[in-house]
Design an enzyme around this catalytic site. Sequence first.
Site, short mmCIF file in Angstrom:
data_model
loop_
_atom_site.label_atom_id
_atom_site.label_comp_id
_atom_site.label_asym_id
_atom_site.label_seq_id
_atom_site.Cartn_x
_atom_site.Cartn_y
_atom_site.Cartn_z
N PRO A 88 0.82 -1.22 0.00
CA PRO A 88 0.00 0.00 0.00
C PRO A 88 0.85 1.27 0.00
CG PRO A 88 -0.73 -1.52 1.72
CD PRO A 88 0.57 -2.06 1.18
N ARG A 153 -0.16 -9.36 -20.70
CA ARG A 153 -0.90 -9.10 -21.93
C ARG A 153 -0.13 -8.18 -22.88
NH1 ARG A 153 -3.35 -4.52 -22.22
NH2 ARG A 153 -5.11 -5.17 -23.49
N ASP A 168 -4.70 0.27 -27.03
CA ASP A 168 -5.60 0.25 -25.90
C ASP A 168 -6.04 1.63 -25.45
OD1 ASP A 168 -5.47 -2.38 -25.72
OD2 ASP A 168 -4.18 -2.46 -23.97
C1 9D3 Z 1 -5.50 -2.86 8.58
C2 9D3 Z 1 -4.14 -2.73 8.07
N1 9D3 Z 1 -3.78 -1.41 7.59
C3 9D3 Z 1 -3.74 -0.41 8.62
C4 9D3 Z 1 -4.57 0.73 8.14
C5 9D3 Z 1 -2.51 -1.44 6.91
C6 9D3 Z 1 -2.53 -2.41 5.82
C7 9D3 Z 1 -1.68 -3.49 5.83
C8 9D3 Z 1 -1.74 -4.42 4.82
C9 9D3 Z 1 -3.41 -2.26 4.76
C10 9D3 Z 1 -3.47 -3.21 3.74
C11 9D3 Z 1 -2.64 -4.29 3.79
C12 9D3 Z 1 -2.71 -5.32 2.73
N2 9D3 Z 1 -2.62 -4.72 1.38
C13 9D3 Z 1 -1.64 -5.00 0.55
O1 9D3 Z 1 -0.78 -5.81 0.87
C14 9D3 Z 1 -1.58 -4.30 -0.70
C15 9D3 Z 1 -2.45 -3.32 -1.28
C16 9D3 Z 1 -3.66 -2.71 -0.82
O2 9D3 Z 1 -4.20 -2.97 0.26
N3 9D3 Z 1 -4.25 -1.78 -1.65
C17 9D3 Z 1 -3.74 -1.44 -2.85
N4 9D3 Z 1 -2.63 -1.97 -3.31
C18 9D3 Z 1 -2.00 -2.91 -2.53
S1 9D3 Z 1 -0.59 -3.67 -2.93
C19 9D3 Z 1 -0.53 -4.56 -1.56
#
Ligand code: 9D3
Length: 243
Positions: A88, A153, A168
């Site tokens: 994230p 792709r 695209d």
């Molecule tokens: C409840 C956990 N969060 C605290 C606010 C932090 C958090 C940790 C791990 C939020 C999401 C995640 C898991 N998400 C991913 O590993 C992830 C992700 C995403 O959640 N949204 C967009 N792209 C990605 S890439 C990896």
Amino acid sequence: MRIDILTLFPQFFDSIFATSILQRAVERQLVTLNTINIRDYAFDKHRVVDDYPYGGGAGMVMKPEPIGRAITAARQSSPDARVVYMSPQGQVLTQQKAWELAEYEHLIVLCGHYEGVDERVCTLYVDEEISIGDYVLTGGELPAAVLVDSVVRLLPGALGSEQSAREDSFGDGLLEYPHYTRPPEYKGLAVPAVLLSGNHQKIAAWRRQESLRRTWERRPDLLEKAVLSAADRAFLAELRQQE
Ligand code: 9D3
């Protein structure tokens, strides 16, 4: 191209890799898709892959040693492999990023779970972190599947001969024009007459204008970077005046 996905949930990818364009790309040997179970690199008795966060707080953190070993094993024969961590905190995936990643001979895609991975894994092993957008998911597996789909792709030969990835939506930075097929009238709605005219020049002009109209209505942010002709700009000026 070879793509290794490091995950605690390798089964997640079975059905995804068994569908449509991905499967075809594998069959055509354009890409080799491997899943590697991070737990296979946890060598303690209970094969533990997570632990409590230093400093306290909710959730668990993925331990560095199994991930480090898994990445090292994946890189064995190709030290130049690109290591991508789905996170994230990463840069948001774009079509341009997909084109960039499609250039690599070997991608290693790390999926986090729980609160994420120990930061030292990022420092030591990760080349870049990628997010798929600003919303909260439960792990990196769905994002990894999205990334792999967007990259594979683009490999030459992955799409049917009738399609070209270059053409695209987002190719020229605009949204696509609306599509129609038979019947010519459906529940009182007719197909735009120009599409039945056989006049290919007029059809192309109409489609371009509909692309511009949609982009202007739905994603005006895209117009800032779009490649526009003088005729495009004139049409957009017309739209603005109508408002
Ligand atoms: C409840 C956990 N969060 C605290 C606010 C932090 C958090 C940790 C791990 C939020 C999401 C995640 C898991 N998400 C991913 O590993 C992830 C992700 C995403 O959640 N949204 C967009 N792209 C990605 S890439 C990896």
